[in-house]
Design a protein around this motif. Structure first.
Motif, PDB file in Angstrom:
ATOM      1  N   PRO A 218     -17.150   2.444  -0.692  1.00 29.62           N
ATOM      2  CA  PRO A 218     -15.926   1.866  -0.111  1.00 29.62           C
ATOM      3  C   PRO A 218     -15.780   2.214   1.367  1.00 29.62           C
ATOM      4  CG  PRO A 218     -15.456   2.819  -2.256  1.00 29.62           C
ATOM      5  CD  PRO A 218     -16.864   3.215  -1.923  1.00 29.62           C
ATOM      6  N   ASP A 219     -15.176   1.325   2.096  1.00 26.01           N
ATOM      7  CA  ASP A 219     -14.992   1.505   3.536  1.00 26.01           C
ATOM      8  C   ASP A 219     -13.845   2.485   3.782  1.00 26.01           C
ATOM      9  OD1 ASP A 219     -14.872   1.355   6.245  1.00 26.01           O
ATOM     10  OD2 ASP A 219     -14.709  -0.821   6.354  1.00 26.01           O
ATOM     11  N   LYS A 259     -22.359  -0.197   8.289  1.00 24.41           N
ATOM     12  CA  LYS A 259     -21.220  -0.955   7.787  1.00 24.41           C
ATOM     13  C   LYS A 259     -21.602  -2.407   7.554  1.00 24.41           C
ATOM     14  CE  LYS A 259     -16.862   1.260   8.805  1.00 24.41           C
ATOM     15  NZ  LYS A 259     -15.476   0.976   9.177  1.00 24.41           N
ATOM     16  N   ASN A 262     -18.474  -5.826   3.213  1.00 25.45           N
ATOM     17  CA  ASN A 262     -17.967  -5.409   1.898  1.00 25.45           C
ATOM     18  C   ASN A 262     -17.951  -3.904   1.696  1.00 25.45           C
ATOM     19  OD1 ASN A 262     -20.752  -5.376   1.995  1.00 25.45           O
ATOM     20  ND2 ASN A 262     -21.058  -6.176  -0.076  1.00 25.45           N
ATOM     21  N   GLY A 263     -18.216  -3.123   2.745  1.00 28.42           N
ATOM     22  CA  GLY A 263     -18.177  -1.671   2.622  1.00 28.42           C
ATOM     23  C   GLY A 263     -19.221  -0.993   3.480  1.00 28.42           C
TER      24      GLY A 263
END
Length: 286
Positions: A218-219, A259, A262-263
């Motif tokens: 996850p970002d 990056k 989507n993450g």
């Protein structure tokens, strides 16, 4: 407080630190004795149930971890605080089945880097706070993990909106599952691609050793790169496919983070050329 349960708990913690060769057998004997004490009504206060829960938390079967969860919930019902042991016990029960974590305070190794598996997206930070678990961003940066070992921050590097923190654990985690997956395809050179229930993919050599793996994170503002092996570690900025990436170099493994829409992707492997090719392919496809 039940003094025998306290003593069993202290012995459990001592063995966790020193790792005697007969630790597994000693764990089994402790669980057997704790079960006897519980069946005879020897636990009355919240702390008694916590001591019992931690012993079962270091078990080796699903019923052990479920029992740890039930015991820690009982402790909470009796007023014991903090409440994080119940959340950790539930996640350990889930992770051993390859299921999404409820809260996120568990790790598994992936190419010798310890990662937090995929967490149920329906769990909010407010729920985590209610059970004394760190926020999602804190979890993925290994900040304020509950019941976790000590570690040293080796180095950090930030580029644009990506920040990687390399941490060295004091030892390998003892109670964690190894990544298991099912074949989901083959590479051009006919290596089998494996995938686990969290969507992590990897290939192995003929002996079953990890060669190359890639996963989506996850970002969040900061990602922890957690390792336990000794060796020389360095971190640097690299440019690949006209994109800034962070590369972590270890004695036997290299990881590149970058990056995407989507993450955050992490590609780890033992051969730099294979890593670079996979990074180029993912970044071009994202």
């Amino acid at each position: 407080m039940n003094e025998e349960l306290k003593k069993i708990f202290e012995d459990d913690q001592h063995d966790l630190r020193t790792l005697p060769p007969d630790r597994i057998e000693r764990d089994r004997e402790r669980r057997k004795r704790v079960k006897e004490i519980l069946e005879n009504g020897g636990a009355e206060e919240g702390i008694d149930y916590i001591h019992a829960a931690i012993v079962f938390q270091h078990g080796e079967a699903l019923e052990d971890w479920w029992q740890a969860y039930l015991l820690s919930v009982k402790a909470v019902q009796l007023g014991f605080k903090p409440k994080w042991l119940a959340a950790v016990a539930l996640d350990r029960w889930l992770i051993r089945q390859g299921k999404l974590l409820k809260y996120g305070n568990q790790v598994i190794p992936f190419g010798k880097v310890y990662r937090i598996p995929k967490i149920d997206p329906k769990t909010t930070d407010a729920e985590r706070e209610d059970w004394d678990i760190p926020t999602l961003a804190e979890l993925l940066s290994f900040t304020n993990l509950r019941g976790f070992m000590k570690y040293d921050v080796v180095s950090t590097l930030a580029i644009d909106n990506l920040r990687i923190k390399v941490i060295k654990l004091e030892r390998h985690p003892v109670h964690h599952p190894l990544p298991t997956g099912r074949p989901c395809g083959k590479t051009e050179d006919m290596h089998i691609i494996y995938e686990n229930t969290y969507g992590w993919q990897w290939i192995e050599d003929e002996s079953g050793s990890f060669l190359l793996g890639w996963l989506l994170i996850p970002d969040v503002p900061e990602i922890a790169h957690a390792i336990a092996d000794e060796g020389v570690i360095s971190i640097e900025k690299v440019i690949m496919n006209n994109q800034s990436c962070i590369q972590v170099n270890e004695t036997e493994h290299t990881t590149i983070y970058f990056k995407a829409s989507n993450g955050i992707w992490a590609v780890t492997g033992v051969d730099d050329n294979a890593i670079f090719e996979k990074v180029m392919w993912i970044s071009s496809s994202s």
